[in-house]
Write an enzyme that holds these catalytic residues in place. Structure first.
Site, PDB file in Angstrom:
ATOM      1  N   ARG A  18       0.855  -1.252  -0.093  1.00  0.00           N
ATOM      2  CA  ARG A  18      -0.228   0.132   0.006  1.00  0.00           C
ATOM      3  C   ARG A  18       0.855   1.255  -0.110  1.00  0.00           C
ATOM      4  NH1 ARG A  18      -3.502   0.163   4.993  1.00  0.00           N
ATOM      5  NH2 ARG A  18      -1.784  -0.606   5.658  1.00  0.00           N
ATOM      6  N   ASN A  36      -6.007  -2.709   2.035  1.00  0.00           N
ATOM      7  CA  ASN A  36      -6.021  -3.875   2.044  1.00  0.00           C
ATOM      8  C   ASN A  36      -7.477  -4.587   2.147  1.00  0.00           C
ATOM      9  OD1 ASN A  36      -3.251  -4.299   2.105  1.00  0.00           O
ATOM     10  ND2 ASN A  36      -3.387  -4.043   4.527  1.00  0.00           N
TER      11      ASN A  36
END
Length: 89
Positions: A18, A36
């Site tokens: 990320r 996520n």
């Protein structure tokens, strides 16, 4: 401006995916978010010009150093008017 939803599968959580994707997207001048998912994938919404989106999609097939990407899904999306590229929890 176009928007795409990107889902990345494989070993993509716990490897800085990320953070790395947000860094890459920002460097390409894109806005949106990355998060996520409970199934172990990473999902992103990216908005910007076509070339920058294509570059982020290409980057997504590799990701950061310790990621092991097995599959990337890309779908058209509607722009949401994001102003930054954010990392969601």
């Amino acid at each position: 401006m176009i928007a795409r939803r990107i889902r990345v599968h494989g070993l993509v959580q716990g490897v800085g995916f990320r953070w790395s994707m947000a860094h890459e997207a920002r460097s390409l001048g894109l806005v949106g978010w990355v998060r996520n998912r409970s199934d172990g994938s990473v999902e992103a919404h990216a908005e910007g010009d076509t070339a920058a989106i294509e570059a982020l999609v290409a980057w997504s097939h590799e990701g950061p150093r310790f990621a092991r990407v097995t599959h990337v899904e890309v779908d058209d999306a509607q722009p949401i008017g994001a102003v930054i590229f954010d990392i969601e929890p």
